[in-house]
Scaffold this active site. Structure first.
Site, PDB file in Angstrom:
ATOM      1  N   GLU A 131      -4.256   2.766  -6.881  1.00 21.55           N
ATOM      2  CA  GLU A 131      -4.600   3.893  -6.190  1.00 21.55           C
ATOM      3  C   GLU A 131      -3.752   5.002  -6.143  1.00 21.55           C
ATOM      4  O   GLU A 131      -2.608   4.813  -5.733  1.00 21.55           O
ATOM      5  CB  GLU A 131      -4.785   3.778  -4.643  1.00 21.55           C
ATOM      6  CG  GLU A 131      -5.624   2.533  -4.239  1.00 21.55           C
ATOM      7  CD  GLU A 131      -5.974   2.378  -2.936  1.00 21.55           C
ATOM      8  OE1 GLU A 131      -7.205   2.486  -2.283  1.00 21.55           O
ATOM      9  OE2 GLU A 131      -4.881   2.422  -2.272  1.00 21.55           O
ATOM     10  N   HIS A 144       0.921  -1.191  -0.002  1.00 24.84           N
ATOM     11  CA  HIS A 144       0.168  -0.034  -0.065  1.00 24.84           C
ATOM     12  C   HIS A 144       0.926   1.279   0.105  1.00 24.84           C
ATOM     13  O   HIS A 144       2.007   1.184   0.586  1.00 24.84           O
ATOM     14  CB  HIS A 144      -1.062  -0.052   1.185  1.00 24.84           C
ATOM     15  CG  HIS A 144      -2.020   0.990   1.219  1.00 24.84           C
ATOM     16  ND1 HIS A 144      -2.022   2.259   1.433  1.00 24.84           N
ATOM     17  CD2 HIS A 144      -3.500   0.766   0.647  1.00 24.84           C
ATOM     18  CE1 HIS A 144      -3.203   2.937   1.253  1.00 24.84           C
ATOM     19  NE2 HIS A 144      -3.927   2.123   1.089  1.00 24.84           N
TER      20      HIS A 144
HETATM   21  O1  G3P Z   1      -6.694   1.680   0.637  1.00 27.65           O
HETATM   22  C1  G3P Z   1      -7.541   2.799   0.455  1.00 27.65           C
HETATM   23  C2  G3P Z   1      -7.060   4.056   0.403  1.00 27.65           C
HETATM   24  O2  G3P Z   1      -6.043   4.264   0.312  1.00 27.65           O
HETATM   25  C3  G3P Z   1      -8.117   4.993  -0.461  1.00 27.65           C
HETATM   26  O3  G3P Z   1      -8.119   5.936   0.477  1.00 27.65           O
HETATM   27  O4  G3P Z   1      -9.559   7.820   2.181  1.00 27.65           O
HETATM   28  O5  G3P Z   1      -8.888   8.134  -0.585  1.00 27.65           O
HETATM   29  O6  G3P Z   1     -10.376   6.532   0.164  1.00 27.65           O
HETATM   30  P1  G3P Z   1      -9.310   7.273   0.638  1.00 27.65           P
END
Ligand code: G3P
Length: 223
Positions: free
Chosen positions: A141, A93
């Site tokens: 992400e 992550h």
């Molecule tokens: O692992 C999920 C994350 O990193 C996304 O975070 O708060 O942008 O939904 P958020």
């Protein structure tokens, strides 16, 4: 394949702990039934056992697991230590980065115990690279959008399209999730329209006044 809504609870306080965490879990269980979606929750380590016992539908994942073998490894978590509690684990992550070799080892160990691996990566190219290691799921992400409330679907839709394209080119057939800044039903709908099989989300659900309402908004937007 059912659409997937995965919630990484991270370590928001008090939201990710105790009764607040269980409230999120109950909301996920409910929407899993009401909207026929697959739900995943990754609680902090301290909450794993209780979440697993309380879960009716939702798969419980660890947020991280170390590649180490059990033994003299202070402060680290080998897969063996959690294999009977979780259905799987997030692997790598932006907030918990692993080397490629550790990612490889952890995927293999999880698979060995029949557990899922959800490997998170920051870009389409890295998503394609890890998909060659044959995890259960891949997530992309962009780190610059994480926690901002500005979604990857709206701000960088081309990264979703590229991820799907590049990952599928490797022959990977498992679910591809996208995340970062996902905050509305519209963000979820767009991510799926662009080819993702689900979303990985944290702050919008974990910090919501009413996590059930937020999750209903997400699930209700999936056609
Ligand atoms: O692992 C999920 C994350 O990193 C996304 O975070 O708060 O942008 O939904 P958020």
């Amino acid at each position: 394949m059912k659409p997937i809504i995965a919630v990484n609870a991270k370590a928001y306080y008090p939201h990710s702990f105790g009764s607040s965490l269980l409230k999120i879990l109950r909301a996920l269980d409910k929407i899993a039934i009401e909207y026929n979606v697959e739900t995943i929750l990754a609680p902090p380590f301290t909450e794993l056992k209780e979440a697993r016992l309380a879960s009716e539908r939702t798969k419980i994942y660890a947020q991280h697991v170390d590649e180490v073998d059990p033994g003299a490894v202070t402060g680290r978590i080998p897969v063996e230590g959690i294999k009977d509690i979780v259905h799987g684990s997030i692997v790598n992550h932006s907030e918990r980065q692993l080397t490629l070799s550790a990612i490889h080892q952890v995927i293999a160990k999880l698979k060995n115990y029949g557990l899922d691996s959800l490997v998170c990566t920051p870009r389409p190219e890295t998503a394609a690279a890890v998909s060659l290691l044959n995890p259960s799921m891949v997530a992309m992400e962009p780190p610059e959008l994480i926690g901002t409330g500005i979604s990857v679907s709206k701000a960088k839709p081309e990264l979703i399209t590229e991820t799907i394209e590049q990952v599928r080119k490797t022959g990977f057939t498992g679910p591809i999730l996208v995340g970062a800044g996902i905050s509305s039903g519209e963000d979820v709908r767009k991510a799926l329209e662009l080819g993702a099989q689900g979303v990985l989300v944290a702050s919008a659900v974990v910090k919501a006044k009413d996590p059930y309402e937020k999750l209903r908004e997400f699930a209700g937007a999936i056609k």
